[in-house]
Every structure is written in C-alpha cells, then in structure tokens.
Design a protein around this motif. Sequence first.
Motif, PDB file in Angstrom:
ATOM      1  N   ASN A   1       0.882  -1.681  -0.293  1.00 66.50           N
ATOM      2  CA  ASN A   1      -0.057  -0.154  -0.414  1.00 66.50           C
ATOM      3  C   ASN A   1       0.870   1.263  -0.113  1.00 66.50           C
ATOM      4  OD1 ASN A   1       0.723  -0.560   2.928  1.00 66.50           O
ATOM      5  ND2 ASN A   1      -0.414   0.995   3.090  1.00 66.50           N
ATOM      6  N   LEU A   2       2.027   1.294  -0.214  1.00 62.15           N
ATOM      7  CA  LEU A   2       2.479   2.434   0.033  1.00 62.15           C
ATOM      8  C   LEU A   2       3.430   1.834  -1.444  1.00 62.15           C
ATOM      9  CD1 LEU A   2       4.462   2.292   3.586  1.00 62.15           C
ATOM     10  CD2 LEU A   2       2.896   3.718   2.846  1.00 62.15           C
ATOM     11  N   PRO A   3       4.119   3.260  -2.366  1.00 62.61           N
ATOM     12  CA  PRO A   3       4.706   3.215  -3.818  1.00 62.61           C
ATOM     13  C   PRO A   3       6.181   2.420  -3.278  1.00 62.61           C
ATOM     14  CG  PRO A   3       4.569   5.669  -3.126  1.00 62.61           C
ATOM     15  CD  PRO A   3       4.346   3.833  -1.856  1.00 62.61           C
ATOM     16  N   LEU A   4       6.321   1.540  -4.260  1.00 63.20           N
ATOM     17  CA  LEU A   4       8.199   1.432  -4.644  1.00 63.20           C
ATOM     18  C   LEU A   4       8.869   1.969  -4.292  1.00 63.20           C
ATOM     19  CD1 LEU A   4       7.252  -2.045  -6.316  1.00 63.20           C
ATOM     20  CD2 LEU A   4       7.696  -2.278  -4.355  1.00 63.20           C
ATOM     21  N   PHE A   5       8.495   3.485  -4.638  1.00 62.40           N
ATOM     22  CA  PHE A   5       9.971   3.758  -5.666  1.00 62.40           C
ATOM     23  C   PHE A   5      10.171   4.444  -4.182  1.00 62.40           C
ATOM     24  CE2 PHE A   5       5.859   5.563  -6.761  1.00 62.40           C
ATOM     25  CZ  PHE A   5       6.013   6.726  -6.279  1.00 62.40           C
ATOM     26  N   TYR A   6       9.150   4.408  -3.124  1.00 63.46           N
ATOM     27  CA  TYR A   6       9.554   5.617  -1.888  1.00 63.46           C
ATOM     28  C   TYR A   6      10.537   4.035  -1.012  1.00 63.46           C
ATOM     29  CZ  TYR A   6       7.944   7.249   3.057  1.00 63.46           C
ATOM     30  OH  TYR A   6       8.118   7.465   3.940  1.00 63.46           O
ATOM     31  N   SER A   7      11.772   4.709   0.190  1.00 66.97           N
ATOM     32  CA  SER A   7      12.435   3.999   0.319  1.00 66.97           C
ATOM     33  C   SER A   7      11.313   2.819   2.018  1.00 66.97           C
ATOM     34  CB  SER A   7      13.128   4.373   0.790  1.00 66.97           C
ATOM     35  OG  SER A   7      13.025   5.404   1.926  1.00 66.97           O
ATOM     36  N   TYR A   8      10.056   3.019   1.945  1.00 67.60           N
ATOM     37  CA  TYR A   8       9.710   2.356   3.339  1.00 67.60           C
ATOM     38  C   TYR A   8       8.713   1.732   2.658  1.00 67.60           C
ATOM     39  CZ  TYR A   8       6.418   2.059   7.471  1.00 67.60           C
ATOM     40  OH  TYR A   8       4.929   1.678   7.785  1.00 67.60           O
ATOM     41  N   GLY A   9       8.478   1.767   1.505  1.00 60.04           N
ATOM     42  CA  GLY A   9       7.186   0.317   0.752  1.00 60.04           C
ATOM     43  C   GLY A   9       8.125   0.057  -0.066  1.00 60.04           C
ATOM     44  N   PHE A  10       9.527   0.136  -0.371  1.00 60.77           N
ATOM     45  CA  PHE A  10      10.796  -0.162  -0.671  1.00 60.77           C
ATOM     46  C   PHE A  10      11.479  -1.401  -0.168  1.00 60.77           C
ATOM     47  CE2 PHE A  10      14.911  -2.400  -2.548  1.00 60.77           C
ATOM     48  CZ  PHE A  10      14.395  -2.753  -3.967  1.00 60.77           C
ATOM     49  N   SER A  11      10.879  -1.391   1.303  1.00 58.54           N
ATOM     50  CA  SER A  11      11.790  -1.937   2.464  1.00 58.54           C
ATOM     51  C   SER A  11      10.282  -3.354   2.707  1.00 58.54           C
ATOM     52  CB  SER A  11      11.877  -1.113   3.613  1.00 58.54           C
ATOM     53  OG  SER A  11      10.796  -0.871   4.735  1.00 58.54           O
ATOM     54  N   ILE A  12       9.418  -2.562   2.609  1.00 59.83           N
ATOM     55  CA  ILE A  12       7.940  -3.233   2.810  1.00 59.83           C
ATOM     56  C   ILE A  12       7.628  -4.525   1.921  1.00 59.83           C
ATOM     57  CG2 ILE A  12       5.280  -3.812   3.066  1.00 59.83           C
ATOM     58  CD1 ILE A  12       6.406  -2.388   5.418  1.00 59.83           C
ATOM     59  N   PHE A  13       8.249  -4.898   0.512  1.00 59.00           N
ATOM     60  CA  PHE A  13       8.262  -5.441  -0.588  1.00 59.00           C
ATOM     61  C   PHE A  13       9.856  -6.403   0.013  1.00 59.00           C
ATOM     62  CE2 PHE A  13      10.987  -6.867  -4.734  1.00 59.00           C
ATOM     63  CZ  PHE A  13       9.779  -7.224  -4.863  1.00 59.00           C
ATOM     64  N   THR A  14      11.131  -5.619  -0.053  1.00 59.85           N
ATOM     65  CA  THR A  14      12.421  -6.621   0.464  1.00 59.85           C
ATOM     66  C   THR A  14      11.676  -7.907   1.303  1.00 59.85           C
ATOM     67  OG1 THR A  14      13.922  -4.966   1.531  1.00 59.85           O
ATOM     68  CG2 THR A  14      13.596  -5.181  -0.655  1.00 59.85           C
ATOM     69  N   THR A  15      11.436  -7.073   2.200  1.00 57.98           N
ATOM     70  CA  THR A  15      10.930  -7.629   3.237  1.00 57.98           C
ATOM     71  C   THR A  15      10.254  -8.784   3.758  1.00 57.98           C
ATOM     72  OG1 THR A  15      10.129  -5.948   5.164  1.00 57.98           O
ATOM     73  CG2 THR A  15      12.368  -6.874   5.562  1.00 57.98           C
ATOM     74  N   ASN A  16       8.946  -8.786   2.782  1.00 59.18           N
ATOM     75  CA  ASN A  16       7.948  -9.476   3.142  1.00 59.18           C
ATOM     76  C   ASN A  16       8.526 -10.978   2.000  1.00 59.18           C
ATOM     77  OD1 ASN A  16       5.821  -9.320   4.750  1.00 59.18           O
ATOM     78  ND2 ASN A  16       6.346  -6.683   4.408  1.00 59.18           N
ATOM     79  N   ALA A  17       8.816 -10.241   0.759  1.00 55.89           N
ATOM     80  CA  ALA A  17       9.945 -10.843  -0.563  1.00 55.89           C
ATOM     81  C   ALA A  17      10.223 -11.932   0.478  1.00 55.89           C
ATOM     82  CB  ALA A  17      10.398 -10.418  -1.990  1.00 55.89           C
ATOM     83  N   ILE A  18      11.456 -11.205   1.468  1.00 60.58           N
ATOM     84  CA  ILE A  18      12.476 -12.531   1.809  1.00 60.58           C
ATOM     85  C   ILE A  18      11.712 -13.623   2.263  1.00 60.58           C
ATOM     86  CG2 ILE A  18      14.263 -12.508   3.699  1.00 60.58           C
ATOM     87  CD1 ILE A  18      15.562 -10.669   2.125  1.00 60.58           C
ATOM     88  N   ALA A  19      11.187 -13.132   3.489  1.00 57.49           N
ATOM     89  CA  ALA A  19      10.236 -14.567   4.689  1.00 57.49           C
ATOM     90  C   ALA A  19       8.865 -14.105   4.806  1.00 57.49           C
ATOM     91  CB  ALA A  19      10.553 -12.930   6.256  1.00 57.49           C
ATOM     92  N   GLY A  20       8.169 -13.722   3.986  1.00 52.53           N
ATOM     93  CA  GLY A  20       6.022 -13.401   3.918  1.00 52.53           C
ATOM     94  C   GLY A  20       6.383 -14.724   2.736  1.00 52.53           C
ATOM     95  N   GLY A  21       4.540 -14.631   3.355  1.00 52.27           N
ATOM     96  CA  GLY A  21       4.201 -15.515   2.425  1.00 52.27           C
ATOM     97  C   GLY A  21       3.857 -15.158   0.936  1.00 52.27           C
ATOM     98  N   ARG A  22       3.044 -13.990   1.357  1.00 54.02           N
ATOM     99  CA  ARG A  22       2.309 -13.621  -0.060  1.00 54.02           C
ATOM    100  C   ARG A  22       1.607 -11.993   0.165  1.00 54.02           C
ATOM    101  NH1 ARG A  22      -3.644 -16.467  -0.708  1.00 54.02           N
ATOM    102  NH2 ARG A  22      -4.597 -14.520   1.152  1.00 54.02           N
ATOM    103  N   ILE A  23       2.401 -11.677  -1.479  1.00 54.44           N
ATOM    104  CA  ILE A  23       2.571  -9.845  -1.283  1.00 54.44           C
ATOM    105  C   ILE A  23       1.082  -9.865  -2.387  1.00 54.44           C
ATOM    106  CG2 ILE A  23       4.341  -8.299  -2.280  1.00 54.44           C
ATOM    107  CD1 ILE A  23       6.408  -9.670  -1.036  1.00 54.44           C
TER     108      ILE A  23
END
Lengths: 445, 83
Positions: free
Chosen positions: A159-181
């Motif tokens: 729900n936050l943009p990927l081009f924003y560092s916080y949004g990008f960190s949600i993406f990386t952390t969940n892509a490493i250890a999460g289940g579904r994005i």
Amino acid sequence: MSTKIYDLIGANTGLRFLDPLSGNSFSVADFEASYKVPGGKGLGFLYLDNSIGSVEVLLHFLRSDWSLCLLNPKLDEAEKQALEQAYCPGYIHDPARALKGLTGAAPYPIAPEIKLLLSTSGSTGSPKMVKLSERNIISNALSILDYLPVKDTDTVPLNLPLFYSYGFSIFTTNAIAGGRILCTCRDLIQKEFWEDWQQYQCSSLAGVPYVYEMVQRFGLLPKMLPSLRYLTQAGGKLNPALASQFAAQGKEHGIPFYIMYGQTEATARMSWLEPSALEHKAGAIGKPIKDGHFSIDPESSELLYSGPNVFGGYAENAGDLVRYEQPDVLHTGDIAVQDEEGDFYIQGRIKRFVKLFGLRINLDETESLLRGQFPGNSWLCAGDKDQFLYALYEGKTVAEADVRLWISSRLKVHPQAVKVQQLEAIPLNSNGKADYIKVMSFLAQ
Amino acid sequence: MNNNTKLNQVLMQGLAIPETMIDESLSYQSIPEWDSMAHMYLMSEIEQTFGISLDTTDMLEMTSVENIRKKLAQHQVVFEQEA
C-alpha cells in the motif's frame, strides 16, 4: 559473485505474488520464464506503480546486473524528461509513455556497488538521488527482519509506493521472509482495497503518519481485524496523542504497533520502538536496528547513525554515479536525546524541511522556487509540526490563493496544507539572515 | 445558497479544483487532485458544510459526485432541481 537481494528472494520458494485484478498468483520462478532484461549493464529507469506487472519488472532488474532507479510513474512528462537528461539511462520502462527498452544512450561508468537509486522526495521530480548498494539493501532488510514479526504465512498489501524507501523495504522484507505479497494500486479509501483485504486475509499494514490519520479519521481499524497481526509506522513523526490511541487499541486487540524511524539515506530503517513501550513512550523512536548504532553529537545534539545500511552518497546526474562512498556516519539532521533506558527521542530538526503526507519538502528549495516565481517579494518558508507549510512574505500584497495553488501544484501537496501570510518585515538575526526561530514564535501565536 | 451550490463549493475547496472541472462523472482518482489526502479534506468539508456526521461506510462510498449526492440524500440533504 556477491550476493544479490534477488538471491534471498529466490530462496523463499513459498513466496507468492498476488494480482487482485485477475485473481492469479505467481512465484519468483514463474516470473523467471518471462525474463528479458538486455544483457550487460547500465542504468535502468523504472517508472513503477504497485501492479503485478511492475513487480515483475522490478524482480527482473533485481536479478540482472543493471543498476536501477525507481521513479514515480505519475511525474509529469517534463519532469521525466529532465531526469532522463540528467542521468541518460540506458533503459527506460514507463508504461505511461509506452517506453520499454534500450534507449540507445551511450554507456558511462557506474560504480560497481551502485544497485539502486531512490529519490528523497518522490513526487517533485528532483534529480537528487540516494545511491544504494546490494549490501545496503540486504543488510537493512535483514536488520528489519530481526525485529518485525514477518512470517511465511503472512499476506502483506503493497500500500506504499515501491519507489519510496519505506515501501521498497516492505517489499524486500516480505519477499525474503513473508508468504504472500498483494500487488495492488488500490488504497485505503477504496472499497475494493478492503474487499481484497478480506479475501486475502491481509496480516499487516504500513503507513506514514497521514495513513494513520486516515485510519483513525475514517474508522478503518475494524476493517483490518481479525486477520491483522501487526502495524508499522514510519516516514515522519506520528502525533503522540494518535500514537497513544493506537497503543491502546493495539493492546485491546493484541495488535502490536511498531513505530520506526529512518531515512532513504539509511536505505530505509535506523531504529524501532518496542511496541510494548509505546504506551508510556509515545513520541520515542526507540533503539537502533541490529548492526546499527546511534550517537549524539555532543556539540550540536544531532543524531548520528552508523551501520552497513548507510548510503554511498547523493547523485544529481550521471557523472555522480562514478563514485560510491559511504560516509563513516550519517548526519540525520535531527536533534535527539536518549533516555536512561536507551530509547531515543527526536526533539527537532537541523535541516530545514517539513514532512507533509510523508513527503520531505525542503524549505530552502521552496523559498528559492518562490523567489523565482514571485520575484517582487521576499519569501521565507517554515514548517509547522509537519502539518503545514508556511510561505511568508514581505513586500507588496500578492494574491495569496494563487501562491497557495502554485506551491501545492509544484510540490504536489494539498493546498489546505499550505498557508500564505504577509509579514510587515521578515525578522533578521544579527548576521542579517532570516531568523527562523523568531518566525516560528510568530506562528505559534 | 442552495445545496447544489454548496456541494460545488465543497468540491472546489476539498479537491482544490476550479468549478469548471466539476461534473457528475468526477470520481476518486479520476483526476490527480482527488487523492487520499484530498478525500480527507473533502469529507471534513462535507460534514462541516452540511452539518452531518459521516461513518466509515459513508466515507468509503462517497467516491464519486454521484455517490456523494446519494449519500447526502440519505442524510436528508435535499438537492433542488436546477432551474
């Protein structure tokens, strides 16, 4: 070969990317089949929203040896062209202009460390970028995973943009250890967002302060239950009264609320507050993340940070990409104190900017923009509690509504967050410079 | 001021757009100005101007001019036929 963030994402074989528009889901391996990034390397300009197609492009470029710059697809054409003139990217992906491929621009030297360029203010089209390495991205993601309870059974919406560092960190952390994005461009105002939330049983939400103002204002917390497991907040200081409310609601429903602190210059994250401490420490930014370290400059009280996630300097154009040099410490520009339990509190700012709706707005730059546009007056800009941007002026009376609309369209903030006010005279200090402290005391009245 | 005029004022203020941009087809995200932050301002303007209190469902459904009228009607705000 050094490790890439892509390798860590690929190792999470249970990970699925969900497309709410089609109902389809994809694994990293599914996307490998469509890989078509040109060989070699260079700088790729990727204008990405949060759709499944954007995530596919992002993964392809993270897999490649290209450096990438993530950009707001909603920048206007002139802003995009100015950025492209400054950086001469070898590849551009921008669906809005039907661009997807090599540009033919001549290659130029890029320091091997540079993997990612992120803007510090995503919406204004400023060419100032933060240079980040694979090591920056990986170390910050792993430090975040050390404290955030990301699980392989989680579903997180982007729900936050990927081009924003916080949004990008949600993406990386969940892509490493999460289940579904959940790859979605929908937002909290849209009914469809909540239908998706229900259908996919989302387990966490990330927000800058104004997202939580919306959650409170619109009464959205009940819509997140019962699948919600935790909430995170970063991107500026949340009003302490609101933080206390979320602490109380979190306690009632068993939902920890993570207040975090960071900057794009630290890839994203520098510190976090233990959720159980929020009730009696509203306003605190907590303790440094794993492998990070804070100190306070004894003279200026500025908060200094060191750690493997500290960036490799700024870039304003292609020539600046030849170097990647990490400073020993990151000067945060924030003034801080530490309590006896080791938690840090931000008390003010040295750097002159205001954060509106999570966007960092440089006040000195805004002043010079105003001077250029309205040269008949002297201008001074000040921020008020990250809620308002004040444009104060002396000289002949101007049409204040015009100024408000001009600033708001130039900086892409709502005009009601901009206040224009005439002063008899801009207060000066003994050096003849604008006295911002005195100005703030005027505003407080 | 009749309610049609009031609603136009509310839309102009809340979305920060000129009157010429307002028509019935206007909806959330159909123009860059109508984003989530503007929606917060818009809902506050509606509550203040019409003296009503909106709940979560109201605010998530008032995402087009047409739906705003419908919801306002449910709050007993009557729109006169344009002369």
